[in-house]
Enzyme design. Structure first.
Site, PDB file in Angstrom:
ATOM      1  N   TYR A 117       0.698   4.439  -2.633  1.00 50.90           N
ATOM      2  CA  TYR A 117       0.253   5.312  -2.821  1.00 50.90           C
ATOM      3  C   TYR A 117      -0.199   6.196  -1.593  1.00 50.90           C
ATOM      4  CZ  TYR A 117      -5.365   6.826  -2.435  1.00 50.90           C
ATOM      5  OH  TYR A 117      -6.488   7.769  -1.594  1.00 50.90           O
ATOM      6  N   GLN A 119      -8.866  -0.545  11.833  1.00 46.78           N
ATOM      7  CA  GLN A 119     -10.027   0.577  11.417  1.00 46.78           C
ATOM      8  C   GLN A 119      -9.943   1.784  11.079  1.00 46.78           C
ATOM      9  OE1 GLN A 119     -10.422   0.883  16.307  1.00 46.78           O
ATOM     10  NE2 GLN A 119      -8.277   1.150  16.671  1.00 46.78           N
ATOM     11  N   ARG A 120     -11.399   2.499  11.202  1.00 57.24           N
ATOM     12  CA  ARG A 120     -10.531   3.521  10.779  1.00 57.24           C
ATOM     13  C   ARG A 120     -12.208   4.568  11.283  1.00 57.24           C
ATOM     14  NH1 ARG A 120      -8.962   4.041   5.073  1.00 57.24           N
ATOM     15  NH2 ARG A 120      -7.112   2.917   5.674  1.00 57.24           N
ATOM     16  N   GLY A 130       2.909   7.946  -1.240  1.00 57.61           N
ATOM     17  CA  GLY A 130       3.150   9.158  -2.471  1.00 57.61           C
ATOM     18  C   GLY A 130       2.403   9.674  -1.461  1.00 57.61           C
ATOM     19  N   GLY A 170     -14.112  -9.648   8.577  1.00 54.65           N
ATOM     20  CA  GLY A 170     -15.585  -8.881   8.637  1.00 54.65           C
ATOM     21  C   GLY A 170     -15.541  -7.848   9.830  1.00 54.65           C
ATOM     22  N   ARG A 210       0.988  -0.963  -0.233  1.00 53.69           N
ATOM     23  CA  ARG A 210      -0.043   0.333   0.076  1.00 53.69           C
ATOM     24  C   ARG A 210       0.554   0.992   0.074  1.00 53.69           C
ATOM     25  NH1 ARG A 210      -5.361  -1.770   1.851  1.00 53.69           N
ATOM     26  NH2 ARG A 210      -6.178   0.669   2.123  1.00 53.69           N
ATOM     27  N   ARG A 216     -13.139  -1.885  -4.704  1.00 52.17           N
ATOM     28  CA  ARG A 216     -13.096  -1.407  -3.034  1.00 52.17           C
ATOM     29  C   ARG A 216     -14.524  -1.689  -2.973  1.00 52.17           C
ATOM     30  NH1 ARG A 216     -12.108   5.414  -3.116  1.00 52.17           N
ATOM     31  NH2 ARG A 216     -12.587   4.841  -5.998  1.00 52.17           N
ATOM     32  N   VAL A 217     -14.376  -1.586  -1.142  1.00 51.94           N
ATOM     33  CA  VAL A 217     -15.588  -2.363  -0.944  1.00 51.94           C
ATOM     34  C   VAL A 217     -17.242  -1.674  -1.181  1.00 51.94           C
ATOM     35  CG1 VAL A 217     -15.584  -0.857   1.680  1.00 51.94           C
ATOM     36  CG2 VAL A 217     -15.939  -3.553   0.867  1.00 51.94           C
ATOM     37  N   PRO A 253      -5.732  -2.121   6.875  1.00 51.67           N
ATOM     38  CA  PRO A 253      -6.031  -1.727   8.293  1.00 51.67           C
ATOM     39  C   PRO A 253      -6.997  -1.960   8.721  1.00 51.67           C
ATOM     40  CG  PRO A 253      -6.173   0.904   6.496  1.00 51.67           C
ATOM     41  CD  PRO A 253      -5.464  -0.699   6.001  1.00 51.67           C
TER      42      PRO A 253
HETATM   43  P1  NAD Z   1     -10.408   8.150  -9.348  1.00 45.67           P
HETATM   44  O1  NAD Z   1     -10.071   6.629  -9.743  1.00 45.67           O
HETATM   45  O2  NAD Z   1     -11.862   7.520  -9.597  1.00 45.67           O
HETATM   46  O3  NAD Z   1     -10.680   9.321  -9.916  1.00 45.67           O
HETATM   47  C1  NAD Z   1      -8.598   9.552  -9.666  1.00 45.67           C
HETATM   48  C2  NAD Z   1      -8.808  10.323 -11.326  1.00 45.67           C
HETATM   49  O4  NAD Z   1      -7.706  10.381 -11.776  1.00 45.67           O
HETATM   50  C3  NAD Z   1      -9.218   8.829 -12.724  1.00 45.67           C
HETATM   51  O5  NAD Z   1      -9.979  10.601 -13.359  1.00 45.67           O
HETATM   52  C4  NAD Z   1      -7.856   9.081 -12.740  1.00 45.67           C
HETATM   53  O6  NAD Z   1      -8.056   8.755 -14.094  1.00 45.67           O
HETATM   54  C5  NAD Z   1      -6.674   9.869 -13.036  1.00 45.67           C
HETATM   55  N1  NAD Z   1      -5.430  10.179 -13.181  1.00 45.67           N
HETATM   56  C6  NAD Z   1      -4.884   9.432 -12.690  1.00 45.67           C
HETATM   57  N2  NAD Z   1      -4.220   9.536 -12.479  1.00 45.67           N
HETATM   58  C7  NAD Z   1      -3.586  10.635 -13.411  1.00 45.67           C
HETATM   59  C8  NAD Z   1      -2.232  10.773 -13.708  1.00 45.67           C
HETATM   60  N3  NAD Z   1      -1.217  10.966 -13.129  1.00 45.67           N
HETATM   61  N4  NAD Z   1      -2.498  12.536 -14.720  1.00 45.67           N
HETATM   62  C9  NAD Z   1      -3.738  12.654 -14.589  1.00 45.67           C
HETATM   63  N5  NAD Z   1      -4.985  12.404 -14.051  1.00 45.67           N
HETATM   64  C10 NAD Z   1      -4.894  10.752 -13.436  1.00 45.67           C
HETATM   65  O7  NAD Z   1     -10.937   8.346  -7.268  1.00 45.67           O
HETATM   66  P2  NAD Z   1     -10.759   8.967  -6.856  1.00 45.67           P
HETATM   67  O8  NAD Z   1     -12.105   7.981  -5.599  1.00 45.67           O
HETATM   68  O9  NAD Z   1     -12.286  10.264  -7.575  1.00 45.67           O
HETATM   69  O10 NAD Z   1     -10.792   9.498  -5.997  1.00 45.67           O
HETATM   70  C11 NAD Z   1     -10.052  10.986  -6.039  1.00 45.67           C
HETATM   71  C12 NAD Z   1      -9.013  11.200  -5.551  1.00 45.67           C
HETATM   72  O11 NAD Z   1      -9.199  11.477  -4.001  1.00 45.67           O
HETATM   73  C13 NAD Z   1      -7.345  11.002  -5.424  1.00 45.67           C
HETATM   74  O12 NAD Z   1      -6.695  11.435  -5.797  1.00 45.67           O
HETATM   75  C14 NAD Z   1      -7.356   9.796  -4.020  1.00 45.67           C
HETATM   76  O13 NAD Z   1      -6.070   9.293  -3.751  1.00 45.67           O
HETATM   77  C15 NAD Z   1      -8.108  10.808  -3.428  1.00 45.67           C
HETATM   78  N6  NAD Z   1      -8.729   9.848  -2.396  1.00 45.67           N
HETATM   79  C16 NAD Z   1     -10.235   8.957  -2.563  1.00 45.67           C
HETATM   80  C17 NAD Z   1     -10.808   8.578  -1.488  1.00 45.67           C
HETATM   81  C18 NAD Z   1     -12.675   7.833  -1.659  1.00 45.67           C
HETATM   82  O14 NAD Z   1     -12.799   7.117  -0.905  1.00 45.67           O
HETATM   83  N7  NAD Z   1     -12.991   8.248  -2.582  1.00 45.67           N
HETATM   84  C19 NAD Z   1     -10.584   8.197  -0.640  1.00 45.67           C
HETATM   85  C20 NAD Z   1      -9.385   9.009  -0.393  1.00 45.67           C
HETATM   86  C21 NAD Z   1      -8.447  10.080  -1.044  1.00 45.67           C
HETATM   87  N1  UDP Z   2     -13.677  -5.171   1.668  1.00 40.77           N
HETATM   88  C1  UDP Z   2     -14.228  -6.441   1.731  1.00 40.77           C
HETATM   89  N2  UDP Z   2     -14.554  -7.029   0.616  1.00 40.77           N
HETATM   90  C2  UDP Z   2     -13.956  -6.637  -0.974  1.00 40.77           C
HETATM   91  C3  UDP Z   2     -13.392  -5.594  -0.683  1.00 40.77           C
HETATM   92  C4  UDP Z   2     -12.976  -4.591   0.603  1.00 40.77           C
HETATM   93  O1  UDP Z   2     -13.930  -7.470   2.842  1.00 40.77           O
HETATM   94  O2  UDP Z   2     -14.676  -6.712  -1.793  1.00 40.77           O
HETATM   95  C5  UDP Z   2     -12.269  -5.057   2.285  1.00 40.77           C
HETATM   96  C6  UDP Z   2     -11.123  -4.583   3.128  1.00 40.77           C
HETATM   97  O3  UDP Z   2     -10.620  -5.687   2.801  1.00 40.77           O
HETATM   98  C7  UDP Z   2     -11.157  -3.330   4.260  1.00 40.77           C
HETATM   99  C8  UDP Z   2     -13.009  -2.748   3.378  1.00 40.77           C
HETATM  100  O4  UDP Z   2     -13.511  -3.458   2.826  1.00 40.77           O
HETATM  101  O5  UDP Z   2     -10.876  -3.933   4.800  1.00 40.77           O
HETATM  102  C9  UDP Z   2     -12.335  -1.428   2.622  1.00 40.77           C
HETATM  103  O6  UDP Z   2     -11.537  -1.550   1.762  1.00 40.77           O
HETATM  104  P1  UDP Z   2     -11.596  -0.778  -0.069  1.00 40.77           P
HETATM  105  O7  UDP Z   2     -11.058  -1.198  -0.363  1.00 40.77           O
HETATM  106  O8  UDP Z   2     -12.745   0.120  -0.078  1.00 40.77           O
HETATM  107  O9  UDP Z   2     -10.976   0.644   1.063  1.00 40.77           O
HETATM  108  P2  UDP Z   2      -9.351   0.864   1.868  1.00 40.77           P
HETATM  109  O10 UDP Z   2      -8.930  -0.472   2.640  1.00 40.77           O
HETATM  110  O11 UDP Z   2      -8.968   1.219   0.898  1.00 40.77           O
HETATM  111  O12 UDP Z   2     -10.032   1.740   3.168  1.00 40.77           O
END
Ligand code: NAD
Ligand code: UDP
Ligand code: UDP
Length: 314
Positions: free
Chosen positions: A144, A275-276, A147, A206, A141, A185-186, A273
């Site tokens: 990400y 818990q969150r 980064g 779970g 992980r 994603r879940v 993780p």
């Molecule tokens: P997403 O994957 O739907 O959107 C990310 C977008 O960025 C996509 O359209 C992808 O094509 C574009 N992209 C990726 N790499 C790129 C690059 N090098 N140049 C230009 N475009 C690029 O994801 P999202 O859920 O919409 O997430 C958006 C932002 O929010 C991300 O930075 C993510 O880390 C952050 N974020 C999202 C969540 C969530 O739960 N959705 C949680 C925490 C942080």
């Molecule tokens: N998860 C799960 N079944 C799935 C996909 C994810 O049980 O089909 C779990 C995963 O292991 C994690 C939680 O759901 O504990 C959230 O996962 P997700 O990838 O959505 O988000 P993140 O782990 O990045 O918070």
């Protein structure tokens, strides 16, 4: 009216943000390399006189003229960000450098979409912004998590060194229409599985927890942060403090979708993780914000979206 750049604008969160900004009368430049985003997400905005789409990768320099920048470009789901982990780090780090360089040249306000993942597998619960996190620097992980942590470092160094007008939001798990159906994603997994009558895949036992925020609430908070006074940088947590185990989530999805899916158990991914849950006191105080949409209501919208998507694909 302002000219606003949204990187990652064709993604899940980015497309909702672009839509909102266009509705509010801003001129929106949506930039995306379409790695995980899609034109479908923003097709309804194409042709609007205030909306412009640009295919570009943020790891390369960008010379445009705008007043404000939302930096969202980065794959967000473990399946997607682990597909090409080197590119993931480059997107966060080189992408941040380029967008900060752009903001510096223009003296434009810039918001970074950071993540609760900067807290890693936290030993403090719920997580406050002053918690430094527990992140594995060499795990699967890390591309990400680290980064995004490095991007935060860059934002704060540009703030200290170049007096840039930065805003950093730490986003907790967010869901809603336009999530990618195969992003692993879940929420998307469980909803799609339930709609197809497939088994629901529970990783581990779970009992691990997450807090799920509906996308509309999240966009409100992001825009709220963008409107705070210069000098208020964050980082600020945005998310919904309602905390659920993955088993609870599966049961909710099943009861809302109906159908015949059963639960099936699979191995827990590495460094998952336990818990969150966000502590959102700072957002309450500074943005006057708290989430309004309940998990049940948000899931209903999300289920309706995926139902249409699966029907269209059939
Ligand atoms: P997403 O994957 O739907 O959107 C990310 C977008 O960025 C996509 O359209 C992808 O094509 C574009 N992209 C990726 N790499 C790129 C690059 N090098 N140049 C230009 N475009 C690029 O994801 P999202 O859920 O919409 O997430 C958006 C932002 O929010 C991300 O930075 C993510 O880390 C952050 N974020 C999202 C969540 C969530 O739960 N959705 C949680 C925490 C942080
Ligand atoms: N998860 C799960 N079944 C799935 C996909 C994810 O049980 O089909 C779990 C995963 O292991 C994690 C939680 O759901 O504990 C959230 O996962 P997700 O990838 O959505 O988000 P993140 O782990 O990045 O918070
Ligand atoms: N940059 C950009 N657009 C701009 C200005 C800068 O993409 O309008 C990029 C460029 O690649 C540069 C990086 O942002 O290397 C960082 O810019 P900065 O001015 O901080 O540093 P530089 O490397 O130019 O000294």
């Amino acid at each position: 009216m302002q000219r606003i750049l949204v990187t990652g604008g064709a993604g899940f969160l980015g497309s909702h943000l672009c839509e909102r900004l266009v509705e509010q009368g801003h001129d929106v430049l949506c930039l995306d390399n379409f790695f995980t985003g899609s034109k479908r997400n923003i097709s309804h905005l194409l042709g609007h006189p205030s909306f412009e789409l640009m295919r570009h990768d943020v790891t390369f320099p960008l010379y445009v003229e705008v007043d404000g920048i939302y930096n969202l470009a980065c794959p967000a789901s473990p399946v997607h960000y682990q597909h090409d982990p080197v590119q993931t780090t480059k997107t966060s780090v080189h992408g941040a450098i380029n967008m900060l360089g752009l903001a510096k040249r223009l003296d434009a306000r810039i918001l970074q979409a950071s993540t609760s993942e900067v807290y890693g597998d936290p030993e403090v619960h719920p997580q406050k912004e002053n918690y430094w996190g527990r992140v594995n620097p060499i795990g699967i992980r890390s591309c990400y998590d680290e980064g995004k942590r490095c991007a935060e470092t860059l934002f704060f160094d540009y703030f200290r060194q170049h007096k840039l007008d930065i805003k950093v939001v730490r986003i907790f798990n967010t869901y809603g229409p336009r999530m990618h159906p195969n992003d692993g994603r879940v929420v998307s997994n469980f909803v799609v599985q339930a709609l197809r009558g497939e088994d629901i895949t529970i990783y581990g036992d779970g009992s691990q927890t997450r807090s799920f925020c509906y996308v509309d609430d999240l966009i409100d908070a992001m825009q709220g942060m963008m409107s705070t006074e210069r000098g208020f940088t964050g980082p600020i947590n945005i998310g919904n403090p309602g905390e659920f185990s993955m088993l609870e989530l599966a049961e909710k999805v099943l009861s809302l979708v109906g159908g015949r899916s059963k639960l099936t158990y699979m191995p827990l991914p590495h460094d998952d993780p336990r818990q969150r849950q966000p502590d959102i006191e700072l957002a309450r105080e500074k943005l006057g914000w708290e989430p309004r949409v309940s998990l049940d209501d948000g899931l209903k919208e999300t289920i309706a979206y995926f139902r249409r998507l699966l029907q269209d694909a059939a």
